[in-house]
Design an enzyme around this catalytic site. Structure first.
Site: not given
Length: 360
Positions: A36, A132, A256, A304
């Site tokens: 998955k 669950r 930053y 980024m």
């Protein structure tokens, strides 16, 4: 200058090696290989193609994942671990030999109404303590009898459950779940599976007819240890390169917000890897990367497209040198400890911008 950007190198050899170790742990169990979430970020078609001849079934979370495998030539059975979401998808399961979990009354009722071209294989999910998904223990007999009546499903049901604390070795809760699972299935015909990665490693009595290896297949530990302690090898090496090496004066900030200032004259390396590639933005100062045979710390804020590392004043590192974010030399479990982010999350959050290379 030769600079290579963020790249995930995926090793088929390591994948096969890990599968052999898993088989040694549970030699009498069939293997439902869990692929998955794009095989935990490793490339679902590559992983399934590499393993298909040596596993019995694949486990996915979504129908779309199963159909992607079928469209790429995977023929082994595929199990929807969360079951089907829409009643109209049931004929698609039948046509494509896709098996499904059933864990609630709505799914049972949908099966009763279904008009299918051929019967499908169903696994009854039982809630033994995860709370669950799954039918309650006192409903197992009802679901079993109702499912057995249906011409829409194949005659031999499977039974599945899931541990909530398999990595807590001092807890008796996992043994309680095993006992509950064995008790409610003891007089019923069908294959059973409750052991995922933690169960495979630590709870041999849970192996039963089928096991469901997930994270350990990719060489990563499900606990706060590292996969190497179990003989596992990381399948992914996440690398990038230095794109700049800068002389940096004592007291000057980096990045930053200037959240880090150097306590001494040093060299700063700029690495082509950022949160746009899936690397976490808020990693603590000192989180390591591996460069030229040593660990060096991340300093300043991850941006980024880049992150910065303190190379040290006497470093000889050059633009283009390979930087390992995690892999064989720097286990992802170590990065997880520094960042407070689970290995599962780190490995599945890489973005499409990261180049994928498949190697032997």
């Amino acid at each position: 200058m030769n600079v290579k950007p963020a790249t995930a190198k995926i090793s088929s050899h390591a994948l096969k090696q890990n599968l052999e170790i898993i088989k040694q742990k549970a030699p009498n169990s069939k293997i439902i290989a869990v692929v998955k979430a794009n095989a935990y970020g490793h490339g679902v078609v590559f992983v399934a193609s590499t393993l298909e001849q040596n596993v019995d079934c694949f486990g996915v979370a979504r129908l779309e994942e199963a159909l992607a495998l079928r469209s790429n030539g995977i023929t082994k059975p595929i199990l929807l671990l969360e079951g089907f979401f829409n009643e109209q998808d049931l004929p698609i399961l039948a046509v494509n030999n896709i098996e499904t979990v059933v864990h609630n009354h709505e799914q049972l009722d949908a099966l009763k109404r279904a008009n299918l071209p051929s019967p499908i294989k169903v696994w009854l999910k039982i809630d033994t303590g995860m709370h669950r998904l799954g039918v309650a223990l006192d409903e197992v007999d009802y679901f079993y009898q109702e499912l057995k009546k249906l011409p829409q499903i194949q005659p031999h049901l499977g039974f599945v459950s899931h541990f909530s604390r398999a990595d807590e070795l001092e807890s008796d809760y996992t043994q309680l779940q095993i006992n509950r699972f064995l008790s409610v299935t003891k007089d019923k015909q069908g294959e059973r599976t409750i052991a995922a990665s933690g169960g495979i490693l630590f709870w041999p009595k849970s192996h039963l007819e089928c096991i469901r290896p997930g994270i350990i297949m990719y060489g990563i530990s499900p606990t706060d240890t590292i996969g190497k302690e179990f003989g596992l090898t990381p399948v992914m090496n996440l690398t990038s390169s230095l794109i700049a090496v800068r002389h940096h004066k004592q007291g000057d900030p980096v990045g930053y917000g200037g959240i880090w200032t150097s306590p001494r004259d040093t060299k700063i390396g700029v690495v082509a890897m950022g949160y746009g590639d899936g690397y976490p933005r808020d990693v603590p100062e000192g989180t390591p990367v591996y460069l030229n045979g040593r660990l060096v710390p991340i300093v300043g804020r991850v941006s980024m497209d880049m992150l910065t590392v303190d190379l040290g004043a006497d470093s000889q590192d050059l633009v283009g040198d390979e930087v390992i974010l995690w892999g064989k030399e720097l286990p992802i479990e170590t990065v997880a400890k520094f960042t407070g982010i689970l290995s599962y999350e780190l490995i599945t959050k890489l973005t499409p911008r990261v180049i994928t290379e498949y190697v032997d």
